[in-house]
Design an enzyme around this catalytic site. Structure first.
Site, mmCIF file in Angstrom:
data_model
loop_
_atom_site.group_PDB
_atom_site.id
_atom_site.type_symbol
_atom_site.label_atom_id
_atom_site.label_comp_id
_atom_site.label_asym_id
_atom_site.label_seq_id
_atom_site.Cartn_x
_atom_site.Cartn_y
_atom_site.Cartn_z
ATOM 1 N N LYS A 22 0.841 -1.208 0.000
ATOM 2 C CA LYS A 22 0.000 0.000 0.000
ATOM 3 C C LYS A 22 0.871 1.252 0.000
ATOM 4 C CE LYS A 22 -1.762 1.664 3.948
ATOM 5 N NZ LYS A 22 -1.394 3.071 4.141
ATOM 6 N N ASN A 23 1.889 1.273 0.878
ATOM 7 C CA ASN A 23 2.678 2.498 1.047
ATOM 8 C C ASN A 23 3.685 2.719 -0.066
ATOM 9 O OD1 ASN A 23 1.123 2.953 3.222
ATOM 10 N ND2 ASN A 23 2.652 2.337 4.736
ATOM 11 N N CYS A 116 -5.476 11.761 11.816
ATOM 12 C CA CYS A 116 -6.212 10.500 11.669
ATOM 13 C C CYS A 116 -6.208 9.763 12.977
ATOM 14 C CB CYS A 116 -5.649 9.681 10.520
ATOM 15 S SG CYS A 116 -4.237 8.704 10.988
ATOM 16 N N ARG A 121 -1.084 14.612 12.470
ATOM 17 C CA ARG A 121 -0.172 14.326 11.336
ATOM 18 C C ARG A 121 0.166 15.629 10.631
ATOM 19 N NH1 ARG A 121 -1.613 8.852 9.624
ATOM 20 N NH2 ARG A 121 0.250 8.843 8.349
ATOM 21 N N ASP A 307 4.114 0.567 11.847
ATOM 22 C CA ASP A 307 2.904 -0.079 11.325
ATOM 23 C C ASP A 307 2.799 -1.529 11.768
ATOM 24 O OD1 ASP A 307 3.213 1.664 8.128
ATOM 25 O OD2 ASP A 307 2.523 2.324 10.092
HETATM 26 C C1 EPZ Z 1 3.857 6.974 6.218
HETATM 27 O O1 EPZ Z 1 3.033 7.990 6.795
HETATM 28 C C2 EPZ Z 1 2.964 5.736 6.081
HETATM 29 N N1 EPZ Z 1 1.852 6.043 5.213
HETATM 30 C C3 EPZ Z 1 2.442 5.333 7.456
HETATM 31 O O2 EPZ Z 1 1.708 4.115 7.314
HETATM 32 C C4 EPZ Z 1 3.622 5.035 8.359
HETATM 33 O O3 EPZ Z 1 3.163 4.778 9.656
HETATM 34 C C5 EPZ Z 1 4.562 6.261 8.415
HETATM 35 O O4 EPZ Z 1 4.960 6.653 7.087
HETATM 36 C C6 EPZ Z 1 5.829 5.982 9.207
HETATM 37 O O5 EPZ Z 1 6.504 4.886 8.698
HETATM 38 C C7 EPZ Z 1 2.046 5.976 3.871
HETATM 39 O O6 EPZ Z 1 3.122 5.714 3.374
HETATM 40 C C8 EPZ Z 1 0.869 6.233 3.008
HETATM 41 P P1 EPZ Z 1 5.804 10.375 8.370
HETATM 42 P P2 EPZ Z 1 3.523 9.517 6.835
HETATM 43 O O7 EPZ Z 1 5.692 11.620 7.582
HETATM 44 O O8 EPZ Z 1 4.234 9.812 5.582
HETATM 45 C C9 EPZ Z 1 5.881 13.554 11.944
HETATM 46 C C10 EPZ Z 1 -0.101 2.628 7.579
HETATM 47 O O9 EPZ Z 1 -0.592 2.080 8.589
HETATM 48 N N2 EPZ Z 1 5.853 14.568 10.861
HETATM 49 O O10 EPZ Z 1 7.040 9.576 8.242
HETATM 50 O O11 EPZ Z 1 2.412 10.352 7.217
HETATM 51 C C11 EPZ Z 1 4.542 12.823 12.062
HETATM 52 O O12 EPZ Z 1 3.639 13.505 12.858
HETATM 53 C C12 EPZ Z 1 0.307 4.120 7.642
HETATM 54 O O13 EPZ Z 1 0.105 2.059 6.515
HETATM 55 C C13 EPZ Z 1 5.955 15.901 11.202
HETATM 56 O O14 EPZ Z 1 6.068 16.259 12.379
HETATM 57 O O15 EPZ Z 1 4.567 9.430 8.059
HETATM 58 C C14 EPZ Z 1 4.946 11.512 12.667
HETATM 59 O O16 EPZ Z 1 5.040 11.619 14.043
HETATM 60 C C15 EPZ Z 1 -0.046 4.759 8.932
HETATM 61 N N3 EPZ Z 1 5.912 16.822 10.202
HETATM 62 C C16 EPZ Z 1 6.313 11.277 12.064
HETATM 63 O O17 EPZ Z 1 6.798 12.529 11.599
HETATM 64 C C17 EPZ Z 1 5.777 16.465 8.887
HETATM 65 O O18 EPZ Z 1 5.735 17.340 8.015
HETATM 66 C C18 EPZ Z 1 6.316 10.259 10.916
HETATM 67 O O19 EPZ Z 1 5.512 10.726 9.904
HETATM 68 C C19 EPZ Z 1 5.683 15.104 8.568
HETATM 69 C C20 EPZ Z 1 5.710 14.162 9.567
#
Ligand code: EPZ
Length: 418
Positions: A22-23, A116, A121, A307
């Protein structure tokens, strides 16, 4: 409301072919609007997040055709740069269209993706990096209006956290930008490497270097390409957890060792025997009761994936021993705990720490899923529990798991969806 009804504590045995990730497919589909012509993507999972992405592609003017795991995207007539709120709200990761829309149309108007179920996020890292590349961003009342007066320009961007989404959005913005973009402290999840492999097939010039540095030399255009999406490592870990809670023996086809290397030691320490063969499948044989006495910290790749925390936690609820989880990525990602307690688990949570004392058996109950991986945890726990477990909130499960009940029935589970 449809329910999943599981009659648990049946040993699982058999073989499952793993779905596409998916990701990985979501950012790949978002990037297709930048490619002239028809892109052909194989091993595309039949999940609701893909349906939501196809709706956005069609809304923007793409022609799409999705059959038997292959999706064809013709983006030669993309003409819109606005994504309506109802489509953005359907799926948080639609924010990834920001980078590809700016690269294709020079502007984008879309709503902020809300928080979410697993916590706030923010997208500040996405927006800061895009501003550095010359994007003007006007944010009001949850709507982002973004314009690039001329082509975005390459620059050096250092991420304060290796965010997956921010890394992907900046890559999509940089491939057609003027000059070179260097992203340091970039995320390096396998799904990002899959996106980079696809884009390089389309004519992009992206290189990854030791120590989380990605260098993108902007090109003037991208052509179409054919690609097979990598397998879903989180789905693999979910089925391995299902095998472990039923003393099972299963083979997962279409998976390679490198993408789940951080999870394998956890299963081996629990007493499971894991064998990889022909670099595309693994066999897991599990003891009558897993043994657990360890600390699991979720970390960016190559650390233990956040995840996988919920399904692996479900496995530890019936293990012999105590395990401790530290959720470093999404501190609130424990919504599944309350439901696991209904099945008789013994879990204590304090902020981002959860302590699980394994119990001899779980017993079936009515439980409700509140997010995608939390739903997977309830399925794993339901397979372990004696009696009947009824799970609602399946819309979350369907976001990321393709035909999960068929796969489980094929390895001996007693599962039905009403
Ligand atoms: C991706 O989400 C995945 N989703 C998530 O999978 C996964 O949990 C996550 O990466 C971490 O591995 C997809 O790929 C579609 P991040 P994403 O930006 O991109 C903070 C699932 O179950 N952050 O790496 O949203 C954020 O709040 C899903 O399949 C900021 O602070 O994750 C979080 O604490 C759920 N500012 C951390 O970084 C930003 O601008 C990680 O977020 C961006 C993120």
């Amino acid at each position: 409301m449809s329910e999943l009804i599981i009659e648990g504590s049946r040993r699982l045995e058999g073989e499952i072919k793993l779905q596409g990730a998916k990701n990985s497919i979501l950012p790949i589909l978002a990037s297709c609007i930048m490619c002239k012509g028809e892109c052909i993507i194989h091993n595309c999972p039949n999940i609701s997040d893909v349906d939501a992405t196809i709706k956005i592609l069609n809304h923007l003017g793409c022609k799409t055709n999705f059959e038997n795991g292959t999706i064809i995207i013709d983006s030669s007539e993309v003409f819109k740069s606005t994504i309506p709120e109802f489509l953005m709200r359907e799926m948080r990761s639609s924010i990834i269209f920001l980078g590809s829309l700016i690269s294709t149309m020079g502007s984008a108007k879309l709503s902020l993706p809300g928080g979410c179920e697993i916590g706030p996020r923010p997208i500040d890292l996405h927006l800061d990096g895009l501003r550095q590349m010359g994007l003007t961003i006007n944010e009001s009342h949850g709507i982002l209006k973004c314009t690039a007066k001329s082509k975005l320009r390459g620059c050096n961007i250092s991420l304060s956290f290796p965010s997956v989404g921010a890394t992907e959005n900046l890559i999509l913005a940089a491939v057609l930008a003027k000059g070179t973009t260097v992203i340091t402290n970039a995320a390096k999840e396998p799904e990002i490497m899959d996106l980079i492999n696809f884009l390089n097939k389309c004519g992009a010039k992206i290189k990854c270097f030791e120590g989380s540095t990605i260098i993108i030399n902007g090109v003037s255009s991208l052509h179409s390409a054919e690609h097979t999406v990598m397998p879903d490592r989180i789905v693999a870990i979910t089925y391995m957890s299902a095998a472990a809670v039923t003393a099972g023996s299963i083979i997962l086809r279409n998976i390679s060792e490198d993408i789940i290397s951080s999870a394998v030691p956890i299963f081996e320490e629990a007493g499971c025997i894991i064998k990889f063969s022909n670099s595309d499948s693994l066999k897991i044989d599990c003891p009558s009761r897993p043994y657990f006495n360890r600390l699991i910290r979720t970390m960016p790749y190559p650390g233990f994936p956040t995840d996988a925390q919920p399904p692996v936690m479900a496995m530890t609820t019936i293990a012999d021993g105590r395990s401790m989880f530290v959720e470093n990525i999404f501190p609130n990602r424990y919504k599944h705990v309350g439901e696991l307690l209904r099945l008789g688990a013994d879990i204590k949570v304090e902020d981002k720490v959860a302590i699980v004392d394994g119990v001899k058996r779980l017993s079936g109950a009515k439980v409700k899923a509140t997010d995608l991986r939390g739903a997977a945890a309830l399925v794993v726990a339901g397979l372990a529990a004696e009696g009947i477990t009824t799970i609602t909130g399946l819309n979350y499960l369907d976001r990321g798991y393709e035909k999960i009940e068929e796969n489980l029935i094929s390895i001996g589970a007693n599962v039905k969806r009403t």
